[in-house]
Scaffold this motif. Structure first.
Motif, PDB file in Angstrom:
ATOM      1  N   CYS A  20       1.177   3.673   6.907  1.00 24.38           N
ATOM      2  CA  CYS A  20       0.935   4.825   6.046  1.00 24.38           C
ATOM      3  C   CYS A  20       1.672   6.053   6.573  1.00 24.38           C
ATOM      4  O   CYS A  20       2.298   6.785   5.811  1.00 24.38           O
ATOM      5  CB  CYS A  20      -0.567   5.094   5.952  1.00 24.38           C
ATOM      6  SG  CYS A  20      -0.984   6.465   4.875  1.00 24.38           S
ATOM      7  N   GLY A  26       0.372   2.074   2.323  1.00 18.97           N
ATOM      8  CA  GLY A  26      -0.389   1.212   3.212  1.00 18.97           C
ATOM      9  C   GLY A  26      -1.672   0.748   2.571  1.00 18.97           C
ATOM     10  O   GLY A  26      -1.833   0.813   1.358  1.00 18.97           O
ATOM     11  N   VAL A  28      -4.854   1.459   1.558  1.00 16.54           N
ATOM     12  CA  VAL A  28      -5.662   2.637   1.271  1.00 16.54           C
ATOM     13  C   VAL A  28      -7.161   2.395   1.475  1.00 16.54           C
ATOM     14  O   VAL A  28      -7.844   3.248   2.039  1.00 16.54           O
ATOM     15  CB  VAL A  28      -5.368   3.159  -0.150  1.00 16.54           C
ATOM     16  CG1 VAL A  28      -6.272   4.306  -0.521  1.00 16.54           C
ATOM     17  CG2 VAL A  28      -3.914   3.573  -0.258  1.00 16.54           C
TER      18      VAL A  28
END
Length: 52
Positions: A20, A26, A28
């Motif tokens: 991320c 990425g 989440v």
């Protein structure tokens, strides 16, 4: 009480955080869960997180 709905992907949360930070994307749900847990450690007071 707010509810949050996510699709869950397995994996290492640290790698997801690095992905991320480096690429702007990425996993989440796991990052959000950890952020919520740190902001409100009492699960009864935090939002309901639904992951499927």
């Amino acid at each position: 009480m707010p509810h949050i709905y996510f699709h869950w992907a397995g994996g290492n949360p640290m790698l997801a955080m690095l992905r991320c930070l480096v690429f702007g994307g990425g996993d989440v749900p796991s990052l959000t869960r950890e952020g919520l847990r740190k902001a409100e450690p009492d699960l009864e007071r935090g939002p309901h997180v639904h992951v499927g």
